[in-house]
Design a protein around this motif. Structure first.
Motif, short mmCIF file in Angstrom:
data_model
loop_
_atom_site.label_atom_id
_atom_site.label_comp_id
_atom_site.label_asym_id
_atom_site.label_seq_id
_atom_site.Cartn_x
_atom_site.Cartn_y
_atom_site.Cartn_z
N MET A 262 0.84 -1.19 0.00
CA MET A 262 0.00 0.00 0.00
C MET A 262 0.88 1.24 0.00
SD MET A 262 -2.95 -1.00 2.78
CE MET A 262 -4.05 0.36 2.42
N ARG A 263 0.40 2.32 -0.58
CA ARG A 263 1.12 3.58 -0.59
C ARG A 263 0.79 4.37 0.67
NH1 ARG A 263 4.54 4.40 -3.98
NH2 ARG A 263 4.50 3.89 -6.16
N MET A 264 1.68 5.29 1.03
CA MET A 264 1.50 6.10 2.24
C MET A 264 0.19 6.89 2.19
SD MET A 264 2.63 6.85 5.12
CE MET A 264 2.87 8.05 6.38
N LEU A 265 -0.19 7.38 1.03
CA LEU A 265 -1.43 8.13 0.91
C LEU A 265 -2.64 7.25 1.24
CD1 LEU A 265 -2.42 10.96 0.18
CD2 LEU A 265 -2.76 10.15 -2.15
N GLN A 266 -2.59 5.97 0.90
CA GLN A 266 -3.67 5.05 1.25
C GLN A 266 -3.71 4.80 2.75
OE1 GLN A 266 -2.21 1.97 -1.40
NE2 GLN A 266 -4.10 2.10 -2.61
N VAL A 267 -2.55 4.74 3.39
CA VAL A 267 -2.50 4.54 4.84
C VAL A 267 -3.08 5.77 5.56
CG1 VAL A 267 -0.99 4.18 6.83
CG2 VAL A 267 -0.53 2.99 4.68
N LEU B 45 -6.80 5.71 5.41
CA LEU B 45 -7.40 4.79 6.38
C LEU B 45 -7.39 5.35 7.80
CD1 LEU B 45 -5.95 1.31 5.35
CD2 LEU B 45 -8.32 2.07 5.20
N THR B 46 -6.28 5.96 8.20
CA THR B 46 -6.14 6.42 9.58
C THR B 46 -6.74 7.80 9.81
OG1 THR B 46 -3.99 7.41 9.13
CG2 THR B 46 -4.03 5.12 9.89
N ARG B 47 -6.88 8.59 8.74
CA ARG B 47 -7.32 9.99 8.83
C ARG B 47 -6.40 10.78 9.76
NH1 ARG B 47 -11.97 7.17 9.54
NH2 ARG B 47 -12.17 7.87 11.67
N SER B 48 -5.12 10.39 9.78
CA SER B 48 -4.13 11.05 10.62
C SER B 48 -2.74 10.78 10.06
CB SER B 48 -4.22 10.51 12.04
OG SER B 48 -3.14 10.94 12.82
N LEU B 49 -1.85 11.73 10.22
CA LEU B 49 -0.46 11.50 9.87
C LEU B 49 0.19 10.67 10.96
CD1 LEU B 49 0.57 15.06 8.66
CD2 LEU B 49 0.05 13.09 7.24
N GLY B 50 1.09 9.78 10.59
CA GLY B 50 1.75 8.94 11.57
C GLY B 50 2.86 9.68 12.29
N VAL C 43 4.31 0.91 11.14
CA VAL C 43 4.37 0.68 9.70
C VAL C 43 5.77 1.06 9.21
CG1 VAL C 43 3.42 1.33 7.46
CG2 VAL C 43 1.91 1.16 9.45
N VAL C 44 6.43 0.10 8.57
CA VAL C 44 7.76 0.33 8.01
C VAL C 44 7.59 0.56 6.52
CG1 VAL C 44 10.04 -0.65 7.65
CG2 VAL C 44 8.80 -1.13 9.76
N VAL D 230 6.19 2.91 0.18
CA VAL D 230 5.33 1.73 0.08
C VAL D 230 5.45 0.95 1.38
CG1 VAL D 230 4.94 -0.42 -1.17
CG2 VAL D 230 5.59 1.63 -2.42
N VAL D 231 4.32 0.48 1.90
CA VAL D 231 4.31 -0.30 3.13
C VAL D 231 5.06 -1.61 2.90
CG1 VAL D 231 2.86 -1.52 4.79
CG2 VAL D 231 2.14 0.69 3.92
#
Length: 134
Positions: A73-78, A81-86, A108-109, A114-115
């Protein structure tokens, strides 16, 4: 989609438009490519605007998030999903953490945006004190 594939298709559309319809086809192909880029930019801005409203590194439920994340998955997809920056915890490899109110966290590494690996980190379970004998 691979960026190389996307740019290759865009170049093919520009060349094909010019060969098929001359300068009018060239203008149409360039307009379509610019419109596609604007759609991608608008999508990224919408995701970031939604993430800006939430605290950094927060998720509602870490277990559910971990179940929905997949390698590739791409970072934008993550972020969608989370509706928040990590919360960034490491640089090499690039590692982000999202934590829920119960104390569980998802690590998430990322490798080149890409995850690569997803880990669920359980929070410490608070044990209740035994009742005092009266």
């Amino acid at each position: 989609m691979s960026p190389l594939l996307g740019w290759g298709l865009a170049a093919l559309a520009v060349v094909g438009g010019f060969l098929a319809y001359g300068w009018q086809g060239l203008v149409l192909a360039i307009s379509v490519v610019v419109f596609w880029l604007l759609l991608q930019f608008s999508r990224a801005l919408r995701v970031m605007r939604g993430a800006a409203a939430n605290p950094v590194g927060h998720t509602d439920n870490a277990v559910m998030l971990q179940a929905r994340l997949r390698p590739g998955m791409r970072m934008l997809q993550v972020v969608t999903l989370t509706r928040s920056l990590g919360r960034k915890v490491a640089d090499d490899p690039e590692t982000f953490v999202w934590q829920d109110p119960a104390g569980d966290a998802v690590q998430v590494v990322l490798a080149r945006d890409v995850v690569g690996e997803v880990r669920l980190l359980r929070g410490t379970v608070a044990t209740a004190a035994p009742p005092a004998d009266a």
